[in-house]
Motif scaffolding. Structure first.
Motif, PDB file in Angstrom:
ATOM      1  N   MET A  14      -8.451   5.758  -5.015  1.00  0.00           N
ATOM      2  CA  MET A  14      -8.400   7.354  -4.063  1.00  0.00           C
ATOM      3  C   MET A  14      -7.062   7.443  -3.816  1.00  0.00           C
ATOM      4  O   MET A  14      -6.870   8.734  -3.579  1.00  0.00           O
ATOM      5  CB  MET A  14      -9.119   6.369  -2.871  1.00  0.00           C
ATOM      6  N   GLU A  15      -6.186   6.560  -3.604  1.00  0.00           N
ATOM      7  CA  GLU A  15      -4.863   7.169  -3.265  1.00  0.00           C
ATOM      8  C   GLU A  15      -4.345   8.041  -4.682  1.00  0.00           C
ATOM      9  O   GLU A  15      -3.712   9.063  -4.269  1.00  0.00           O
ATOM     10  CB  GLU A  15      -3.964   5.891  -3.240  1.00  0.00           C
ATOM     11  N   MET A  16      -4.570   7.722  -5.740  1.00  0.00           N
ATOM     12  CA  MET A  16      -4.014   8.488  -6.879  1.00  0.00           C
ATOM     13  C   MET A  16      -4.829   9.936  -7.065  1.00  0.00           C
ATOM     14  O   MET A  16      -4.218  10.941  -7.278  1.00  0.00           O
ATOM     15  CB  MET A  16      -4.313   7.662  -8.088  1.00  0.00           C
ATOM     16  N   GLN A  17      -6.172   9.804  -6.660  1.00  0.00           N
ATOM     17  CA  GLN A  17      -6.565  11.112  -6.627  1.00  0.00           C
ATOM     18  C   GLN A  17      -6.497  12.036  -5.638  1.00  0.00           C
ATOM     19  O   GLN A  17      -6.309  13.292  -5.819  1.00  0.00           O
ATOM     20  CB  GLN A  17      -8.381  10.687  -6.319  1.00  0.00           C
ATOM     21  N   PRO A  42       0.849  -1.221   0.092  1.00  0.00           N
ATOM     22  CA  PRO A  42       0.026  -0.028   0.078  1.00  0.00           C
ATOM     23  C   PRO A  42       0.975   1.076  -0.087  1.00  0.00           C
ATOM     24  O   PRO A  42       2.077   1.043   0.477  1.00  0.00           O
ATOM     25  CB  PRO A  42      -0.883  -0.065   1.330  1.00  0.00           C
ATOM     26  N   LEU A  43       0.285   2.583  -0.485  1.00  0.00           N
ATOM     27  CA  LEU A  43       0.980   3.649  -0.566  1.00  0.00           C
ATOM     28  C   LEU A  43       1.468   4.136   0.497  1.00  0.00           C
ATOM     29  O   LEU A  43       2.575   4.567   0.813  1.00  0.00           O
ATOM     30  CB  LEU A  43       0.119   4.493  -1.486  1.00  0.00           C
ATOM     31  N   ILE A  74       2.129  14.130   2.592  1.00  0.00           N
ATOM     32  CA  ILE A  74       1.571  13.050   1.961  1.00  0.00           C
ATOM     33  C   ILE A  74       0.834  12.030   2.847  1.00  0.00           C
ATOM     34  O   ILE A  74      -0.209  11.854   2.543  1.00  0.00           O
ATOM     35  CB  ILE A  74       2.422  12.199   0.841  1.00  0.00           C
ATOM     36  N   LYS A  75       1.525  11.542   3.902  1.00  0.00           N
ATOM     37  CA  LYS A  75       1.135  10.854   4.857  1.00  0.00           C
ATOM     38  C   LYS A  75      -0.159  11.591   5.432  1.00  0.00           C
ATOM     39  O   LYS A  75      -1.320  10.708   5.662  1.00  0.00           O
ATOM     40  CB  LYS A  75       2.052  10.272   5.852  1.00  0.00           C
ATOM     41  N   ALA A  76      -0.003  12.695   5.901  1.00  0.00           N
ATOM     42  CA  ALA A  76      -1.014  13.104   6.699  1.00  0.00           C
ATOM     43  C   ALA A  76      -2.508  13.309   5.655  1.00  0.00           C
ATOM     44  O   ALA A  76      -3.721  13.015   6.094  1.00  0.00           O
ATOM     45  CB  ALA A  76      -0.865  14.634   7.158  1.00  0.00           C
TER      46      ALA A  76
END
Length: 148
Positions: free
Chosen positions: A48-51, A2-3, A29-31
């Protein structure tokens, strides 16, 4: 992987390497990912991660432009560096030839000839380019030029 786990590993590496600018961007990014995870009742999927990453990139582009207009080149360069880091987590972008081929296939598939039905062509072209990073505005401009 996972990202969010990849970002966490990169954060540890940045801490060990004392790369403050990189660490700051990774924390941002993590936040954003954690906020979405908490706000959304369903688990975060890859789309959703890419969005989320794309929205962060857009924020960095807008901020960079505003800093440049205000004469703050150093801040603008920082925003550009963050944008580059975020882009490294996105899948490879579609090339010009790929985009043109997807638009041609979408036009042939839908049979659209008028500008009024541009949405159908856009939807079909985006489906053909799924999994690749594509700038929606650039795609829209190309479709519009083909239909005129």
């Amino acid at each position: 992987m996972p990202l969010i786990d990849r970002v966490q590993q990169d954060m540890v590496a940045a801490m060990k390497g004392k790369a403050e600018a990189r660490l700051s961007a990774l924390r941002m990014i993590k936040a954003a990912l954690m906020k979405q995870k908490v706000d959304s009742p369903k688990p975060i999927d890859e789309a959703m991660e890419m969005q989320i990453l794309k929205s962060l990139i857009k924020q960095r582009i807008d901020a960079s432009e505003m800093f440049r207009k205000a004469g703050r080149a150093e801040q603008a360069d920082k925003e550009d560096a963050e944008r580059t880091l975020i882009e490294s987590y996105l899948p490879a972008g579609a090339g010009e030839e790929e985009i043109d081929a997807a638009i041609a296939a979408a036009l042939a598939e839908t049979g659209v000839t008028s500008l009024k039905q541009m949405g159908l062509v856009m939807k079909a072209a985006q489906a053909k380019l799924a999994g690749k990073t594509v700038d929606g505005k650039a795609l829209s401009d190309k479709v519009r030029s083909k239909l005129q």
